[in-house]
Design an enzyme around this catalytic site. Structure first.
Site, short mmCIF file in Angstrom:
data_model
loop_
_atom_site.label_atom_id
_atom_site.label_comp_id
_atom_site.label_asym_id
_atom_site.label_seq_id
_atom_site.Cartn_x
_atom_site.Cartn_y
_atom_site.Cartn_z
N GLY A 93 -19.50 -8.00 -51.64
CA GLY A 93 -18.94 -8.03 -50.30
C GLY A 93 -18.90 -6.70 -49.58
CB VAL A 130 -31.18 -21.97 -48.94
CG1 VAL A 130 -31.89 -22.40 -47.67
CG2 VAL A 130 -31.96 -20.85 -49.63
CG HIS A 159 -34.49 -10.45 -46.19
ND1 HIS A 159 -34.39 -11.40 -47.17
CD2 HIS A 159 -35.64 -9.78 -46.44
CE1 HIS A 159 -35.43 -11.31 -47.98
NE2 HIS A 159 -36.21 -10.33 -47.55
N GLY A 184 -36.36 -22.59 -41.64
CA GLY A 184 -37.21 -21.96 -42.65
C GLY A 184 -36.42 -21.00 -43.51
CG ASP A 228 -35.70 -14.68 -45.84
OD1 ASP A 228 -34.49 -14.72 -45.54
OD2 ASP A 228 -36.10 -14.55 -47.01
CD GLU A 278 -28.42 -4.24 -47.72
OE1 GLU A 278 -29.44 -4.63 -48.30
OE2 GLU A 278 -27.27 -4.42 -48.15
#
Length: 213
Positions: free
Chosen positions: A14, A107, A124, A163, A165, A194
């Site tokens: 996290g 997902v 990502h 889809g 990514d 990130e």
């Protein structure tokens, strides 16, 4: 959109959730509010981060949603849809405006993708469209980047579609790949980027949704 209510989906430590928490706490004009944190595993330390920040934290795992017996019999797609539907119910009950995948290692599928179309973003750990798709998560991505001899890597915040990514890119941050890099050292260089990209992406989504209202 001011005070955009978000649900942050997590699976692990996290640190990107923490970046969002810290930004909201430090900025009175922050355009989002973290209303809810949801993990697909009860052992995620991200749940502790949420609780420490006074944010409601929930677990929606195969066992918690389907029960132990059914979860053990179910295939991967059945589990994913069951979890996704349970998360959708949570988000609707909390009147969530947008969903943020911050190190969420599953997902989403089914109704949630349609219900929250254009309102789900994902972080990502690579420069999409390179090194995306099935199996490209965590250190798998960094190993693939090094194996391919890439000169740079980084991270991407993108909209989530049906889809894997494949949604519209909102933010990218780049870092060099050094000759002696390992997956761990490359990750260590990307991680701070990130955190920046995660906050920028959520703020950008707020602007996008504000323009749509």
């Amino acid at each position: 959109m001011k005070n955009m209510k978000i649900a942050v989906l997590v699976s692990g430590g996290g640190t990107n959730l923490q970046a969002l928490i810290d930004y909201e706490k430090a900025n009175p004009d922050c355009p989002y509010h973290i209303e809810l944190v949801v993990s697909n595993t009860k052992s995620a330390y991200a749940l502790e981060r949420a609780k420490n920040a006074g944010i409601q934290a929930e677990v929606r795992s195969p066992y918690s949603v389907l029960g132990k017996e059914n979860a053990e019999k179910a295939d991967r797609d059945t589990k994913r849809i069951a979890i996704s539907d349970a998360i959708l119910d949570l988000c609707l009950s909390h009147k969530i405006d947008a969903i943020v995948l911050a190190g969420y290692l599953s997902v989403l599928g089914g109704k949630i993708i349609e219900e929250y179309s254009g309102r789900i973003i994902n972080l990502h750990p690579a420069l999409l469209p390179k090194f995306g798709g099935v199996g490209m998560w965590g250190h798998n991505v960094h190993e693939a980047v090094l194996a391919a001899g890439e000169k740079e890597s980084g991270c991407t915040v993108h909209l989530v579609d049906s889809g894997c990514d494949t949604g519209k890119i909102l933010v990218q941050k780049k870092v060099p790949v050094l000759p002696d890099d390992t997956p761990d050292s490359l990750y260590a260089r990307i991680a701070p980027e990130e955190h920046k990209a995660m906050v920028e992406g959520v703020c950008m989504l707020s602007e996008i949704l504000g323009g749509n209202n």
